[in-house]
Design a protein around this motif. Structure first.
Motif, short mmCIF file in Angstrom:
data_model
loop_
_atom_site.label_atom_id
_atom_site.label_comp_id
_atom_site.label_asym_id
_atom_site.label_seq_id
_atom_site.Cartn_x
_atom_site.Cartn_y
_atom_site.Cartn_z
N ARG A 6 -0.80 12.02 -9.67
CA ARG A 6 -0.77 10.70 -9.06
C ARG A 6 -1.03 9.64 -10.12
O ARG A 6 -2.01 9.70 -10.85
CB ARG A 6 -1.83 10.62 -7.96
CG ARG A 6 -1.65 9.45 -7.00
CD ARG A 6 -2.57 9.61 -5.79
NE ARG A 6 -3.96 9.65 -6.21
CZ ARG A 6 -4.71 8.56 -6.40
NH1 ARG A 6 -4.20 7.37 -6.21
NH2 ARG A 6 -5.96 8.68 -6.75
N PRO A 11 -0.98 5.14 -4.14
CA PRO A 11 -1.71 5.55 -2.93
C PRO A 11 -1.79 7.06 -2.81
O PRO A 11 -0.97 7.80 -3.35
CB PRO A 11 -0.87 4.96 -1.80
CG PRO A 11 0.52 4.88 -2.37
CD PRO A 11 0.34 4.56 -3.83
N HIS A 12 -2.81 7.52 -2.10
CA HIS A 12 -2.90 8.94 -1.74
C HIS A 12 -1.91 9.20 -0.61
O HIS A 12 -1.88 8.46 0.37
CB HIS A 12 -4.31 9.28 -1.24
CG HIS A 12 -5.39 9.13 -2.26
ND1 HIS A 12 -5.78 10.14 -3.11
CD2 HIS A 12 -6.17 8.06 -2.57
CE1 HIS A 12 -6.75 9.71 -3.90
NE2 HIS A 12 -7.00 8.45 -3.59
N ALA A 47 -9.77 2.87 -0.49
CA ALA A 47 -8.69 3.69 -1.04
C ALA A 47 -7.34 3.29 -0.47
O ALA A 47 -7.22 2.89 0.69
CB ALA A 47 -8.97 5.16 -0.75
N LYS A 48 -6.30 3.40 -1.32
CA LYS A 48 -4.93 3.18 -0.85
C LYS A 48 -4.41 4.49 -0.28
O LYS A 48 -4.39 5.51 -0.96
CB LYS A 48 -4.04 2.73 -2.01
CG LYS A 48 -4.39 1.37 -2.58
CD LYS A 48 -3.44 1.00 -3.71
CE LYS A 48 -3.76 -0.35 -4.29
NZ LYS A 48 -2.84 -0.70 -5.42
N LEU A 49 -3.99 4.45 0.99
CA LEU A 49 -3.55 5.65 1.69
C LEU A 49 -2.18 5.40 2.30
O LEU A 49 -1.95 4.35 2.91
CB LEU A 49 -4.53 6.02 2.80
CG LEU A 49 -6.01 6.17 2.38
CD1 LEU A 49 -6.89 6.33 3.62
CD2 LEU A 49 -6.18 7.34 1.43
N LEU A 50 -1.26 6.36 2.11
CA LEU A 50 0.09 6.23 2.65
C LEU A 50 0.36 7.36 3.62
O LEU A 50 0.43 8.53 3.23
CB LEU A 50 1.12 6.25 1.51
CG LEU A 50 2.57 5.98 1.90
CD1 LEU A 50 2.72 4.59 2.52
CD2 LEU A 50 3.48 6.09 0.67
N CYS A 65 -2.26 3.74 12.07
CA CYS A 65 -2.58 2.88 10.93
C CYS A 65 -3.38 1.66 11.39
O CYS A 65 -4.40 1.30 10.77
CB CYS A 65 -1.28 2.45 10.25
SG CYS A 65 -1.50 1.30 8.88
N HIS A 73 -10.50 0.66 6.99
CA HIS A 73 -9.66 1.26 5.93
C HIS A 73 -8.45 0.34 5.70
O HIS A 73 -7.34 0.59 6.16
CB HIS A 73 -9.21 2.66 6.35
CG HIS A 73 -10.34 3.64 6.42
ND1 HIS A 73 -10.80 4.33 5.31
CD2 HIS A 73 -11.11 4.03 7.46
CE1 HIS A 73 -11.80 5.12 5.68
NE2 HIS A 73 -12.02 4.96 6.97
N GLY A 75 -6.62 -0.25 3.22
CA GLY A 75 -5.54 0.18 2.33
C GLY A 75 -4.57 1.16 2.95
O GLY A 75 -3.72 1.71 2.24
N VAL A 76 -4.64 1.38 4.26
CA VAL A 76 -3.75 2.35 4.92
C VAL A 76 -2.40 1.70 5.19
O VAL A 76 -2.31 0.59 5.69
CB VAL A 76 -4.35 2.85 6.25
CG1 VAL A 76 -3.41 3.87 6.90
CG2 VAL A 76 -5.69 3.49 6.02
N ARG A 77 -1.32 2.39 4.85
CA ARG A 77 0.04 1.96 5.16
C ARG A 77 0.82 3.16 5.71
O ARG A 77 0.38 4.31 5.59
CB ARG A 77 0.75 1.45 3.89
CG ARG A 77 0.07 0.29 3.20
CD ARG A 77 0.21 -1.00 3.99
NE ARG A 77 1.59 -1.40 4.14
CZ ARG A 77 2.29 -2.06 3.22
NH1 ARG A 77 1.75 -2.40 2.06
NH2 ARG A 77 3.54 -2.42 3.46
#
Length: 226
Positions: A6, A11-12, A47-50, A65, A73, A75-77
């Motif tokens: 990564r 994002p994770h 955290a950025k989360l996808l 989401c 959270h 950073g969730v997308r």
């Protein structure tokens, strides 16, 4: 398959597909149960989360989401288009599924709610084509890849949102579905679902569903009903 490295700031990836454990894994992604209260416990709230689901799960994932963002959270997308929209290297472990066929009832509901998101091959019965839009019908002799590109432009003009509003492609012959699916994968409207059947079969199926709904809860006829 080894996880992808990564890049800093990327994002994770969270594999949120229903029944994800039964499917080939997404390289570099963490499986997540969106119904679990502690689903994001291992991630910092910054955290950025996808979220990655199947194409027809995207709308439901936007609700997940929104819930997680409300819990802090930020950073969730959600990945528009689902797993099929991932770069080839990440999606290598998740090969495309075969065409998915839907029922007459589902086609009827889609026709009532979003007729602009129905597509028809040229061989579909004319009465059945009328539940959608004439602009979304393939022309006689038109190759699926050409029809998909042309109709995709019509879908965009009609306000059908790629990655959010799933398509149903009505085909006269199930053997046409793989070619249509491949054609749509090259557009923004990837991974459509399919309906197979003539107009007469469509009407018969709807009548049968209505009859079953009327009879639900009633005793079945026969010796056990005496």
């Amino acid at each position: 398959m080894a996880a992808l490295r990564r890049e800093p700031g990327a994002p994770h990836l969270l594999d949120a597909r229903r029944g994800g454990g039964l499917r080939a894994p997404i390289a570099g992604a963490t499986p997540v149960d969106t119904a679990a209260a502690d689903a994001l416990a291992v991630f910092d709230k910054a955290a950025k989360l996808l979220l990655v689901g199947a194409a027809d799960e995207v709308r439901a994932l936007t609700e997940v989401c929104a819930r997680w963002r409300a819990q802090g959270h930020a950073g969730v997308r959600v990945l528009a288009g689902g797993v099929e929209a991932l770069p080839p290297a990440a999606a290598a472990a998740a090969p495309p599924a075969p065409p998915v066929f839907v029922s007459a009832g589902m086609l009827q509901r889609q026709a009532a709610l979003a007729p602009a998101s129905l597509v028809f091959d040229a061989g579909t019965d004319a009465p059945l084509q009328r539940i959608g839009r004439a602009a979304n019908v393939a022309r006689p002799g038109e190759a699926p890849r050409h029809a998909a590109r042309r109709i995709a432009r019509e879908l965009a003009r009609s306000g059908v949102v790629a990655g959010l509003d799933p398509l149903i492609v009505v085909v006269a012959d199930h053997r046409a579905a793989p070619a249509w699916r491949e054609a749509w994968q090259a557009t923004a409207y990837a991974n459509p679902r399919f309906y197979l059947g003539s107009d007469a079969e469509f009407r018969v199926a709807l009548a049968r569903d209505e009859r079953m709904a009327t009879d639900r809860g009633k005793p079945l006829p026969g010796p056990c009903d005496r």
